[in-house]
Write a protein that holds these residues in place. Structure first.
Motif, PDB file in Angstrom:
ATOM      1  N   PRO A 119      -2.165  -4.981 -10.510  1.00 41.45           N
ATOM      2  CA  PRO A 119      -2.863  -5.521  -9.447  1.00 41.45           C
ATOM      3  C   PRO A 119      -1.992  -6.431  -8.431  1.00 41.45           C
ATOM      4  O   PRO A 119      -2.305  -7.227  -7.757  1.00 41.45           O
ATOM      5  N   VAL A 120      -0.615  -5.937  -8.415  1.00 37.85           N
ATOM      6  CA  VAL A 120       0.041  -6.464  -7.288  1.00 37.85           C
ATOM      7  C   VAL A 120      -0.426  -6.013  -6.139  1.00 37.85           C
ATOM      8  O   VAL A 120      -0.365  -6.928  -4.936  1.00 37.85           O
ATOM      9  N   LEU A 121      -0.634  -4.878  -6.008  1.00 32.47           N
ATOM     10  CA  LEU A 121      -1.338  -4.239  -4.706  1.00 32.47           C
ATOM     11  C   LEU A 121      -2.634  -3.513  -5.218  1.00 32.47           C
ATOM     12  O   LEU A 121      -2.636  -2.913  -6.300  1.00 32.47           O
ATOM     13  N   ALA A 171       4.361  -1.856  -5.629  1.00 37.99           N
ATOM     14  CA  ALA A 171       4.676  -3.186  -5.599  1.00 37.99           C
ATOM     15  C   ALA A 171       4.861  -3.698  -4.271  1.00 37.99           C
ATOM     16  O   ALA A 171       4.610  -5.164  -3.908  1.00 37.99           O
ATOM     17  N   HIS A 172       5.298  -3.114  -3.421  1.00 48.29           N
ATOM     18  CA  HIS A 172       5.812  -3.597  -1.983  1.00 48.29           C
ATOM     19  C   HIS A 172       4.600  -3.135  -0.973  1.00 48.29           C
ATOM     20  O   HIS A 172       4.449  -2.005  -0.821  1.00 48.29           O
ATOM     21  N   ALA A 173       3.971  -4.045  -0.400  1.00 48.49           N
ATOM     22  CA  ALA A 173       3.047  -3.464   0.394  1.00 48.49           C
ATOM     23  C   ALA A 173       3.613  -2.771   1.651  1.00 48.49           C
ATOM     24  O   ALA A 173       4.644  -3.035   2.055  1.00 48.49           O
ATOM     25  N   PRO A 174       2.969  -1.733   1.814  1.00 42.53           N
ATOM     26  CA  PRO A 174       3.482  -0.811   2.898  1.00 42.53           C
ATOM     27  C   PRO A 174       3.767  -1.320   4.228  1.00 42.53           C
ATOM     28  O   PRO A 174       4.606  -0.800   4.977  1.00 42.53           O
ATOM     29  N   LYS A 175       3.068  -2.197   4.771  1.00 39.50           N
ATOM     30  CA  LYS A 175       3.299  -2.936   5.796  1.00 39.50           C
ATOM     31  C   LYS A 175       4.740  -3.759   5.995  1.00 39.50           C
ATOM     32  O   LYS A 175       5.086  -3.976   7.070  1.00 39.50           O
ATOM     33  N   TYR A 176       4.981  -3.851   4.649  1.00 40.94           N
ATOM     34  CA  TYR A 176       6.275  -4.672   4.551  1.00 40.94           C
ATOM     35  C   TYR A 176       7.660  -3.549   4.431  1.00 40.94           C
ATOM     36  O   TYR A 176       8.586  -4.100   4.057  1.00 40.94           O
TER      37      TYR A 176
END
Length: 281
Positions: A246-248, A217-222
């Motif tokens: 589909p969150v990521l 759920a948390h984009a790796p870049k963040y």
């Protein structure tokens, strides 16, 4: 290198996307707020497995998800075991089911968990605590945890912040401390990085051999820099890749992981080796 294993991918079919997101005002609002409403596109199984191939994903685990509305005290996610099993049967080496825990079902739910694993080949359980407002440490969940130990399957649970309008306390990482102590044989994947209590979750994962950090759920870049450092060092055996699709989206999130400059061994463990070991593949 083998493909990635995604421990949490929501039902991606057109019907699944409609039922889980488009028909649910609270979930629609969350996707609009996150500016990812365009992610809400469904795919038939054959088409989705082609997308998995293109992204370098070997397996996805799909929960027969149960999520309650905290405000209305009714289920807004209520996928059946049969709905997920039908999708798994179309790609049995690529798609595997997770049983969705509804604590309101008590022992009836525990027996359903056993049937899902034994009769349908489900590989774990899944719990979303916030709408139920039943904390992950509540006694109502102990029979489910005990059954997971008996069946030797992990439990995935959302830990940290809830994007929906639900109280967050039920998923505070520290609540897992006593669960992990009471059930040392229970394999726990604490999903969604534990944010905003990332460091609290990392401390618990370092302490307990049976507790793992899931990155869904948390984009790796963040990702919190402490999480990246944990993956790259003493926590490299304790982290699993997940999307909460589909969150990521797989292709995008895996490309972002490539940009983190992880050590090759740490990257392999994050993407598939740890999941192979924890889920017994």
């Amino acid at each position: 290198m083998p493909g990635a294993i995604d421990y949490w991918c929501n039902l991606f079919t057109p019907g699944g996307i409609q039922k889980l997101f488009l028909d649910q005002p609270e979930l629609r609002k969350a996707f609009e707020w996150l500016n990812i409403f365009d992610h809400l596109k469904g795919y038939p199984v054959e088409e989705f497995t082609k997308l998995m191939d293109a992204a370098g994903v070997e397996k996805v685990f799909v929960p027969a998800a149960k999520m309650a509305s905290w405000e209305k005290k009714v289920l807004q996610w209520d996928l059946s075991v049969e709905e997920v099993a039908e999708v798994c049967q179309k790609a049995p080496k690529r798609i595997h089911g997770l049983f969705g825990i509804n604590p309101w079902n008590r022992m009836e739910g525990v027996r359903a968990l056993e049937r899902a694993v034994k009769d349908h080949g489900f590989v774990g359980a899944h719990y979303h605590p916030y709408g139920f407002d039943v904390p992950v440490s509540d006694a109502a969940l102990y029979p489910f945890y005990a059954k997971c130990v008996e069946l030797n399957v992990p439990v995935v649970m959302q830990i940290g912040h809830s994007a929906e309008f639900m109280p967050n306390e039920a998923g505070r990482p520290l609540l897992l401390d006593r669960v992990a102590l009471y059930f040392p044989e229970l394999k726990i994947i604490a999903a969604h990085t534990g944010w905003p209590w990332v460091e609290e979750l990392l401390a618990l994962a370092w302490k307990h051999p049976n507790l793992y950090v899931g990155t869904s759920a948390h984009a790796p870049k963040y990702w919190d820099p402490k999480l990246v450092a944990f993956i790259n060092s003493r926590g490299q055996d304790k982290t699993l890749y997940g999307s909460d699709h589909p969150v990521l989206l797989h292709k995008e999130s895996l490309a972002q992981i490539d940009g983190l400059n992880l050590k090759p061994a740490a990257r392999e463990k994050l993407l598939y080796k740890n999941a192979q070991r924890v889920f017994g593949f």
